[in-house]
Design an enzyme around this catalytic site. Structure first.
Site, PDB file in Angstrom:
ATOM      1  N   LEU A 183     -12.743 -44.957 -13.400  1.00 20.23           N
ATOM      2  CA  LEU A 183     -13.269 -46.144 -12.727  1.00 20.23           C
ATOM      3  C   LEU A 183     -14.786 -45.996 -12.670  1.00 20.23           C
ATOM      4  O   LEU A 183     -15.320 -45.302 -11.813  1.00 20.23           O
ATOM      5  CB  LEU A 183     -12.679 -46.277 -11.323  1.00 20.23           C
ATOM      6  CG  LEU A 183     -11.293 -46.939 -11.214  1.00 20.23           C
ATOM      7  CD1 LEU A 183     -10.252 -46.181 -12.021  1.00 20.23           C
ATOM      8  CD2 LEU A 183     -10.851 -47.021  -9.763  1.00 20.23           C
ATOM      9  N   ILE A 184     -15.461 -46.608 -13.623  1.00 21.57           N
ATOM     10  CA  ILE A 184     -16.892 -46.379 -13.805  1.00 21.57           C
ATOM     11  C   ILE A 184     -17.709 -47.524 -13.218  1.00 21.57           C
ATOM     12  O   ILE A 184     -17.401 -48.698 -13.430  1.00 21.57           O
ATOM     13  CB  ILE A 184     -17.223 -46.163 -15.301  1.00 21.57           C
ATOM     14  CG1 ILE A 184     -18.679 -45.735 -15.481  1.00 21.57           C
ATOM     15  CG2 ILE A 184     -16.909 -47.412 -16.130  1.00 21.57           C
ATOM     16  CD1 ILE A 184     -18.986 -45.185 -16.859  1.00 21.57           C
ATOM     17  N   LYS A 265     -11.218 -51.033  -2.167  1.00 25.08           N
ATOM     18  CA  LYS A 265     -10.851 -49.860  -2.962  1.00 25.08           C
ATOM     19  C   LYS A 265      -9.358 -49.870  -3.290  1.00 25.08           C
ATOM     20  O   LYS A 265      -8.948 -49.481  -4.393  1.00 25.08           O
ATOM     21  CB  LYS A 265     -11.216 -48.575  -2.203  1.00 25.08           C
ATOM     22  CG  LYS A 265     -12.712 -48.317  -2.112  1.00 25.08           C
ATOM     23  CD  LYS A 265     -13.312 -48.041  -3.476  1.00 25.08           C
ATOM     24  CE  LYS A 265     -14.802 -47.762  -3.409  1.00 25.08           C
ATOM     25  NZ  LYS A 265     -15.140 -46.493  -2.762  1.00 25.08           N
ATOM     26  N   GLY A 287     -15.261 -41.103  -8.824  1.00 26.23           N
ATOM     27  CA  GLY A 287     -16.373 -40.223  -8.471  1.00 26.23           C
ATOM     28  C   GLY A 287     -16.495 -40.002  -6.979  1.00 26.23           C
ATOM     29  O   GLY A 287     -17.575 -39.656  -6.493  1.00 26.23           O
ATOM     30  N   GLN A 296     -14.570 -42.871   2.073  1.00 30.11           N
ATOM     31  CA  GLN A 296     -14.229 -41.588   1.467  1.00 30.11           C
ATOM     32  C   GLN A 296     -13.936 -40.505   2.496  1.00 30.11           C
ATOM     33  O   GLN A 296     -14.135 -39.319   2.247  1.00 30.11           O
ATOM     34  CB  GLN A 296     -15.349 -41.156   0.506  1.00 30.11           C
ATOM     35  CG  GLN A 296     -15.472 -42.105  -0.682  1.00 30.11           C
ATOM     36  CD  GLN A 296     -16.675 -41.822  -1.565  1.00 30.11           C
ATOM     37  OE1 GLN A 296     -17.288 -40.769  -1.476  1.00 30.11           O
ATOM     38  NE2 GLN A 296     -17.022 -42.770  -2.421  1.00 30.11           N
ATOM     39  N   CYS A 456     -34.825 -48.580 -31.022  1.00 35.08           N
ATOM     40  CA  CYS A 456     -34.239 -47.277 -30.729  1.00 35.08           C
ATOM     41  C   CYS A 456     -33.577 -46.807 -32.015  1.00 35.08           C
ATOM     42  O   CYS A 456     -33.438 -47.570 -32.970  1.00 35.08           O
ATOM     43  CB  CYS A 456     -33.244 -47.336 -29.566  1.00 35.08           C
ATOM     44  SG  CYS A 456     -31.765 -48.314 -29.926  1.00 35.08           S
TER      45      CYS A 456
END
EC number: 2.8.1.4
Length: 482
Positions: A183-184, A265, A287, A296, A456
């Site tokens: 889960l980014i 969440k 994370g 958390q 780039c």
């Protein structure tokens, strides 16, 4: 050129069958990563090491750098493989190789030997060390903590002169463990946790909950693509983007303020579990770190876990923020994270740190779960390798040019380290350096009467940043691809 790949120690203590499987997978991963640099490259596996042989000397640095970022590799030895006849021949070859390195330095000689010979490893160390000491007047022997260690490996009638040792990232080869879904968010924590699972041998897919519009998704795509390209490009992975704005809107309208964070969440875990089940993924990765934010705490994490049977891995659970930021700096995601917008924190003004299950469930009874099902069903799922292609399609209004005009300036948006290692010089046009992570705050300070050609090395970041700048109202940007 030749490289000797040394295995991560935990691989070497596995049973014979498991060790062979890990080595076979690592060999395949190395081939997949390096084939882009040299199609004639040979990768040969042995019981205790893997050999990489390549012909294109121009790709030496690129190949060496790529090897240091493949999970499962403890260290890499860059070697010169030559035949020898006797101990004196070994000394002469070592002298030719190491003379310049040893001038004015302390040194010792370390030898590893395989095969049948008339001499032992210690005898070679003494003979070569004594010879080097005699022939290089400014050098002197020091067996503990010398300035230079001369590494030699003798195998049958071949001598490996070790030109350099380079540390790998260790861990297990990707593909030796089962797939996970990360889960980014693009911040410090999710990038580091994704890396840690890749390093442990998992193929990491990415699930992004978009709370902040197109600009946020572009930023997270950059992070996911960077992590995959740098550490996991041996395997195909998915990038799943879910538009979570309707879910957030429903929560803001139907859920009590103090419960919003935990409910959000829980909705994310429900949605991610559906995605994981759809693609046969075994676990979710987050994370989260214990006590870092209100959602958390142990009580709240337990309530979040309860909404799904899918295993949730939290590799950072005991890490403090400073440690996480240091890891992000090491793997190269710190600059992404520092400029990434954070949306989750604005949803609740007075979040609970010890939610009550009955109260959370009562609040969720007011929630229209068809909205959640709809956003999951409409999730955008792409092969992460297609992110560059999709970006090219999205930036169709941003012109890609191979040349330049009198009012054009090339803007090198690579990181500072990349620019220092390989400065860009183009005749007939000015080149200005501005790392990609400073574009959002510093591009407006540039001369807006000029046309800026973003560049780039691979063209992925320049296209993503061109789209971002266009969305911010800058029309004087193009993508430079010579």
């Amino acid at each position: 050129m030749k490289f000797i790949i040394k295995l991560f120690p935990e691989i070497t203590i596995k049973s014979q069958s498991v060790r062979l499987r890990f080595i076979k997978i690592l060999t395949g991963n190395i081939r997949n990563v390096l084939k882009h640099y040299d199609e004639t490259l040979a990768v040969v596996r042995h019981w205790d090491n893997i050999e990489v042989r390549a012909k294109d000397e121009n790709q030496r640095l690129a190949i060496r750098d790529a090897l240091t970022r493949i999970p499962g590799i403890h260290h890499i030895l860059e070697v010169e493989d030559v035949p020898f006849t006797d101990m004196h021949d070994i000394f002469e070859k070592a002298l030719a190789q190491y003379r310049e390195q040893l001038e004015g330095k302390t040194f010792c000689v370390r030898v590893k030997r395989r095969g049948k010979h008339e001499f032992s490893s210690i005898e070679v160390e003494r003979y070569v060390g004594g010879g080097l000491n005699q022939h290089i007047e400014s050098a002197r022997v020091k067996l503990t903590n010398p300035d230079v260690t001369v590494h030699l490996e003798v195998e049958d009638d071949r001598l490996l002169l070790i030109k350099g040792r380079y540390e790998g990232i260790g861990g297990f080869p990707i593909g030796t463990q089962e797939d996970v879904l990360s889960l980014i968010s693009g911040g410090f924590d999710s990038g580091v946790s994704s890396y840690m699972l890749m390093r442990r041998g998992c193929r990491v897919h990415y699930c992004f909950f978009n709370l902040g519009g197109a600009a946020h998704e572009i930023g997270v795509r950059q992070v996911a693509h960077y992590l995959w390209n740098r550490f996991g490009s041996s395997h195909r992975v998915r990038f799943v983007a879910i538009n979570f704005e309707p879910v957030v809107g429903e929560i803001l309208e139907k859920v009590d303020d103090g419960q919003m964070g935990v409910v959000l969440k829980r909705m994310m875990v429900r949605a991610a579990s559906k995605v994981a089940e759809r693609y046969g993924v075994q676990a979710l990765v987050t994370g989260e770190a214990l006590g870092q934010v209100s959602s958390q705490t142990l009580t709240n994490l337990r309530l979040i876990d309860n909404v799904s049977d899918t295993l949730i891995l939290r590799p950072l659970i005991s890490y403090d923020k400073g440690h996480i930021i240091n890891l992000a700096r090491q793997i190269g995601t710190e600059d992404f994270a520092r400029t990434m917008p954070e949306y989750c924190g604005v949803i609740s003004k007075s979040p609970t740190v010890k939610a009550i299950k009955a109260k959370i469930e009562a609040e969720e009874e007011n929630f229209d779960f068809s909205i959640l099902d709809k956003v999951v069903e409409e999730a955008n799922n792409v092969d992460i390798r297609e992110i560059a292609q999709q970006t090219q399609q999205e930036v169709v209004e941003v012109e890609t040019v191979s040349g330049f005009g009198p009012n054009d300036v090339i803007l090198d948006i690579r990181s500072v380290d990349e620019q220092d290692d390989k400065p860009l010089k183009v005749e007939g046009v000015d080149v200005v350096s501005l790392p990609f992570y400073k574009l959002s705050t510093k591009f407006g300070d540039l001369d807006q009467s000029k046309t800026w050609l973003l560049w780039c090395e691979r063209g992925v970041m320049s296209r993503l940043q061109a789209l971002y700048l266009r969305e911010q109202g800058f029309a004087n940007v193009k993508v430079y691809r010579p």
